[in-house]
Design a protein around this motif. Structure first.
Motif, mmCIF file in Angstrom:
data_model
loop_
_atom_site.group_PDB
_atom_site.id
_atom_site.type_symbol
_atom_site.label_atom_id
_atom_site.label_comp_id
_atom_site.label_asym_id
_atom_site.label_seq_id
_atom_site.Cartn_x
_atom_site.Cartn_y
_atom_site.Cartn_z
ATOM 1 N N ARG A 199 27.959 31.941 40.163
ATOM 2 C CA ARG A 199 27.703 30.798 39.297
ATOM 3 C C ARG A 199 28.937 30.513 38.447
ATOM 4 N NH1 ARG A 199 21.891 31.537 38.153
ATOM 5 N NH2 ARG A 199 21.112 33.074 39.622
ATOM 6 N N PHE A 200 28.926 29.354 37.811
ATOM 7 C CA PHE A 200 30.005 29.058 36.869
ATOM 8 C C PHE A 200 30.099 30.189 35.838
ATOM 9 C CE2 PHE A 200 29.953 24.094 37.160
ATOM 10 C CZ PHE A 200 30.020 24.173 38.537
ATOM 11 N N GLY A 201 28.928 30.682 35.433
ATOM 12 C CA GLY A 201 28.877 31.690 34.382
ATOM 13 C C GLY A 201 29.515 33.015 34.744
ATOM 14 N N ASN A 202 29.634 33.333 36.056
ATOM 15 C CA ASN A 202 30.317 34.568 36.442
ATOM 16 C C ASN A 202 31.774 34.553 35.998
ATOM 17 O OD1 ASN A 202 28.072 34.186 38.702
ATOM 18 N ND2 ASN A 202 28.543 36.370 38.583
ATOM 19 N N PHE A 203 32.376 33.381 36.033
ATOM 20 C CA PHE A 203 33.770 33.235 35.620
ATOM 21 C C PHE A 203 33.861 33.081 34.099
ATOM 22 C CE2 PHE A 203 33.298 31.945 39.966
ATOM 23 C CZ PHE A 203 34.412 32.477 40.607
ATOM 24 N N GLN A 204 32.870 32.407 33.529
ATOM 25 C CA GLN A 204 32.896 32.177 32.089
ATOM 26 C C GLN A 204 32.852 33.476 31.282
ATOM 27 O OE1 GLN A 204 29.595 29.044 32.057
ATOM 28 N NE2 GLN A 204 30.915 28.359 30.377
ATOM 29 N N ILE A 205 31.990 34.415 31.707
ATOM 30 C CA ILE A 205 31.841 35.628 30.904
ATOM 31 C C ILE A 205 33.140 36.432 30.887
ATOM 32 C CG2 ILE A 205 30.936 37.050 32.806
ATOM 33 C CD1 ILE A 205 29.873 37.159 29.092
ATOM 34 N N LEU A 206 33.845 36.473 32.009
ATOM 35 C CA LEU A 206 35.094 37.227 32.070
ATOM 36 C C LEU A 206 36.179 36.562 31.237
ATOM 37 C CD1 LEU A 206 34.983 38.101 35.872
ATOM 38 C CD2 LEU A 206 34.469 39.628 33.952
ATOM 39 N N ALA A 207 36.221 35.219 31.264
ATOM 40 C CA ALA A 207 37.192 34.514 30.433
ATOM 41 C C ALA A 207 36.878 34.718 28.961
ATOM 42 C CB ALA A 207 37.185 33.026 30.787
ATOM 43 N N ALA A 208 35.587 34.693 28.617
ATOM 44 C CA ALA A 208 35.186 34.883 27.220
ATOM 45 C C ALA A 208 35.541 36.288 26.733
ATOM 46 C CB ALA A 208 33.686 34.633 27.069
ATOM 47 N N GLN A 209 35.489 37.259 27.636
ATOM 48 C CA GLN A 209 35.830 38.632 27.279
ATOM 49 C C GLN A 209 37.339 38.885 27.279
ATOM 50 O OE1 GLN A 209 33.644 40.757 30.301
ATOM 51 N NE2 GLN A 209 31.728 40.796 29.117
ATOM 52 N N GLY A 210 38.098 37.880 27.726
ATOM 53 C CA GLY A 210 39.539 38.055 27.829
ATOM 54 C C GLY A 210 39.954 39.005 28.936
ATOM 55 N N ASP A 211 39.044 39.197 29.918
ATOM 56 C CA ASP A 211 39.299 40.126 31.020
ATOM 57 C C ASP A 211 39.924 39.352 32.185
ATOM 58 O OD1 ASP A 211 39.326 42.064 32.949
ATOM 59 O OD2 ASP A 211 37.182 42.535 32.838
ATOM 60 N N VAL A 212 41.208 39.049 32.058
ATOM 61 C CA VAL A 212 41.886 38.223 33.056
ATOM 62 C C VAL A 212 42.017 38.965 34.387
ATOM 63 C CG1 VAL A 212 44.008 36.967 33.601
ATOM 64 C CG2 VAL A 212 43.119 36.947 31.263
ATOM 65 N N ALA A 213 42.155 40.258 34.347
ATOM 66 C CA ALA A 213 42.306 41.028 35.585
ATOM 67 C C ALA A 213 41.059 40.921 36.463
ATOM 68 C CB ALA A 213 42.593 42.498 35.264
ATOM 69 N N THR A 214 39.879 41.113 35.857
ATOM 70 C CA THR A 214 38.636 40.999 36.632
ATOM 71 C C THR A 214 38.373 39.546 37.002
ATOM 72 O OG1 THR A 214 37.756 42.903 35.418
ATOM 73 C CG2 THR A 214 36.190 41.618 36.703
ATOM 74 N N LEU A 215 38.714 38.617 36.120
ATOM 75 C CA LEU A 215 38.574 37.191 36.417
ATOM 76 C C LEU A 215 39.387 36.838 37.660
ATOM 77 C CD1 LEU A 215 37.661 34.291 35.621
ATOM 78 C CD2 LEU A 215 39.720 34.168 34.188
ATOM 79 N N GLN A 216 40.618 37.312 37.729
ATOM 80 C CA GLN A 216 41.463 37.027 38.886
ATOM 81 C C GLN A 216 40.912 37.691 40.145
ATOM 82 O OE1 GLN A 216 45.609 37.887 38.352
ATOM 83 N NE2 GLN A 216 46.198 37.013 40.328
ATOM 84 N N ALA A 217 40.429 38.908 39.992
ATOM 85 C CA ALA A 217 39.848 39.602 41.148
ATOM 86 C C ALA A 217 38.645 38.835 41.691
ATOM 87 C CB ALA A 217 39.439 41.017 40.756
ATOM 88 N N LEU A 218 37.806 38.333 40.793
ATOM 89 C CA LEU A 218 36.635 37.566 41.220
ATOM 90 C C LEU A 218 37.042 36.257 41.881
ATOM 91 C CD1 LEU A 218 33.558 37.184 41.289
ATOM 92 C CD2 LEU A 218 33.719 36.137 39.012
ATOM 93 N N ALA A 219 38.027 35.574 41.300
ATOM 94 C CA ALA A 219 38.479 34.307 41.878
ATOM 95 C C ALA A 219 39.116 34.537 43.242
ATOM 96 C CB ALA A 219 39.467 33.625 40.930
ATOM 97 N N ASP A 220 39.919 35.576 43.378
ATOM 98 C CA ASP A 220 40.538 35.884 44.670
ATOM 99 C C ASP A 220 39.486 36.235 45.715
ATOM 100 O OD1 ASP A 220 43.079 35.430 43.676
ATOM 101 O OD2 ASP A 220 43.514 37.556 43.308
ATOM 102 N N TYR A 221 38.485 37.010 45.298
ATOM 103 C CA TYR A 221 37.374 37.358 46.200
ATOM 104 C C TYR A 221 36.653 36.084 46.658
ATOM 105 C CZ TYR A 221 32.737 39.027 47.582
ATOM 106 O OH TYR A 221 31.571 39.260 48.270
ATOM 107 N N THR A 222 36.386 35.195 45.726
ATOM 108 C CA THR A 222 35.664 33.962 46.033
ATOM 109 C C THR A 222 36.443 33.106 47.029
ATOM 110 O OG1 THR A 222 34.663 33.976 43.824
ATOM 111 C CG2 THR A 222 34.643 31.888 45.015
ATOM 112 N N ILE A 223 37.730 32.975 46.805
ATOM 113 C CA ILE A 223 38.567 32.172 47.706
ATOM 114 C C ILE A 223 38.629 32.811 49.089
ATOM 115 C CG2 ILE A 223 40.938 31.422 48.154
ATOM 116 C CD1 ILE A 223 41.219 31.098 45.072
ATOM 117 N N GLU A 224 38.862 34.103 49.121
ATOM 118 C CA GLU A 224 39.003 34.789 50.405
ATOM 119 C C GLU A 224 37.762 34.644 51.282
ATOM 120 O OE1 GLU A 224 39.504 39.349 52.203
ATOM 121 O OE2 GLU A 224 39.566 39.010 50.024
#
Length: 525
Positions: A199-224
């Motif tokens: 969901r949109f919220g999967n990305f939102q929570i990581l950005a809100a936490q300032g967890d850019v590393a996990t945010l990038q991992a999730l985005a890369d996983y999603t694209i792949e």
């Protein structure tokens, strides 16, 4: 029973190190491992056999005891580790922080015919994200979810699917209208099916936490795994991801507007990254054509999620997703460009869709005004949206523009809830619109038969009206589950005439106008 299990999410993304369902704030993780609750006496009420086949289950599989146990949460598929996803979201326009799968558990991921599916149980017990709730679901909400998921699919609307509906044999206490009248209700579980439940919220929570590393991992996983058209090495891959999500979301909302569907709770945590309709709570189809209608009693005062505003809310939600992806993109311009493109393309497609609903084979100057005038006259007196557009296909263009315009009104008369109100000024306005409409369709190269065929392919004859679902719920709560199957069969072919089912091509009955479950629905519905 055999399924080709291919778990990826819980193997490729970081997990919450704590493995208990205790409520907590989760950080540095995309999900938490959980175990479904074992129900006391699960029973299968209904199975969508085409969904079963889609994920690789045979008829024998569906009828097996293993099916009943696995899809009630009583038994795990070998080699799987169920999990609940961590996400946040904006609820009614306000940031709500961590939300997560409070009553949903991802059971497994399967691969069938080159397609990847996630199987998710809704109502199978508590998770770290359940907050003060129990993670369970009741029969009424589960019937609504099961039937609506499949109804939407067969209408051609992008949606999650529903494999099966089961009762658990346990009672669940719920206060349906949040008015202090809690009561025990039959517990149930639905198995939802989708490429993923991101969901949109999967990305939102990581950005809100300032967890850019996990945010990038999730985005890369999603694209792949879900957007292979994007080059994973491209420095613009995250803005490309956002652009595609914008396009898919626009197409989904366009279909909602086409069939008159109102989601009811368009919070950002209820928006799928795949552009699929997700989370069927207080939804509804327009009965009378009222752009400001929402089925959600929680939203009655502000009507944030009303039918007419769904495109604007989708755009607002996309902006929140853009904000979440900004740390990966690093600049606002490409994200802003996609937002602007959403608005432009949606409006262009909306005009074409509206033209198709009234039988125009192309769009010419003046058509937008014709559609706008129709929106106005449809609101002069309560007019059933589904019946009106389906009936309009039967208006012959041979009607005399000056002498027989009343004939157009006769064709659509059954759509009026109070036909006696169609007189004087209201009648005159309808006459003016029909004159314009008849003049327009006479310019078309389409014959009456061709126009009717095209209109009947975009204007359904049968939709899951709330009173229909409520009848199935009440029968099921009394032990009669046959109407669930009957309605499912009806909604497999919503654009067909189905003469034997004509009783469902009818306006909402008077008893349902103000009945709880029909006109009044809460987020527990």
């Amino acid at each position: 029973m055999h399924l080709n299990v291919d778990d990826r999410f819980n193997r490729q993304l970081p997990a919450d190190p704590i493995e208990t369902p205790s409520r907590r704030q989760v950080s540095g993780a995309a999900f938490s491992f959980v175990t479904p609750r074992v129900p006391s006496d699960p029973k299968v009420l209904h199975v969508a056999t085409d969904v079963a086949s889609m994920i690789g289950l045979s008829q024998d599989d569906v009828q097996s005891d293993s099916f009943r146990r696995v899809f009630s949460g009583a038994e795990l598929l070998p080699g799987t580790r169920p999990y609940a996803m961590c996400y946040g979201g904006h609820q009614f326009g306000q940031w709500a922080g961590q939300l997560g799968d409070g009553r949903a558990i991802n059971l497994a991921e399967v691969l069938e015919n080159g397609q990847h599916f996630t199987l998710q149980l809704k109502g199978a017990g508590e998770t770290p994200y359940s907050r003060t709730a129990d993670g369970l679901a009741v029969l009424r909400s589960s019937v609504r979810e099961h039937l609506c998921s499949e109804a939407m699919h067969h209408l051609g609307v992008p949606t999650t699917r529903s494999l099966c509906l089961l009762t658990t044999g346990d009672s669940v206490v719920r206060d349906m209208m949040y008015d202090g009248n809690a009561r025990p209700e039959p517990g149930a579980v639905v198995c939802r099916v989708a490429p993923s439940f991101l969901r949109f919220g999967n990305f939102q929570i990581l950005a809100a936490q300032g967890d850019v590393a996990t945010l990038q991992a999730l985005a890369d996983y999603t694209i792949e795994h879900y957007f292979p058209e994007i080059a994973t090495t491209s420095p613009m891959r995250y803005s490309e991801l956002f652009a595609i999500v914008c396009q898919r979301t626009a197409d989904m909302i366009l279909h909602w507007q086409r069939v008159g569907f109102v989601h009811g709770v368009m919070n950002t945590d209820n928006m799928s990254i795949h552009g699929e309709t997700i989370d069927y709570g207080p939804y509804g189809w327009l009965e009378g054509f009222q752009p400001d209608w929402t089925p959600n009693t929680t939203d009655r005062s502000h009507r944030r999620y009303r039918f007419g505003d769904q495109p604007q809310i989708a755009l607002w939600n996309l902006v929140q997703l853009a904000n979440a992806l900004f740390p990966l993109v690093g600049e606002a311009d490409p994200l802003q460009a996609s937002v602007e493109q959403f608005y432009e393309q949606f409006n262009e497609k909306l005009t074409s869709m509206q033209a198709s609903k009234i039988g125009l084979d192309d769009v010419v100057d003046g058509d937008e005004e014709l559609v706008s005038q129709l929106d106005d006259v449809l609101q002069l007196t309560e007019t059933d949206m589904t019946i009106f557009f389906r009936s309009l296909a039967n208006v012959p263009k041979s009607l005399d523009v000056e002498q027989d315009v009343e004939g157009g009104l006769e064709v659509i008369r059954d759509a009026f809830y109070a036909p006696e109100e169609v007189k004087d000024g209201i009648r005159n306005q309808w006459h003016r619109w029909f004159r314009s409409y008849l003049n327009r369709i006479r310019q078309s190269r389409l014959s009456d038969e061709e126009r009717r065929d095209r209109m009947n392919r975009v204007n359904p004859k049968y939709v899951l009206r709330n009173y229909m679902a409520q009848l199935a719920i009440e029968a099921a709560e009394s032990g009669d589950f046959s109407l669930i199957g009957d309605l499912h069969s009806l909604l497999l072919l919503p654009y067909d005439e189905q003469p034997s089912q004509q009783r469902w091509f009818a306006k909402r009955p008077d008893w349902a106008r103000h009945k709880v479950g029909c006109s009044m629905l809460s987020c527990s519905s």
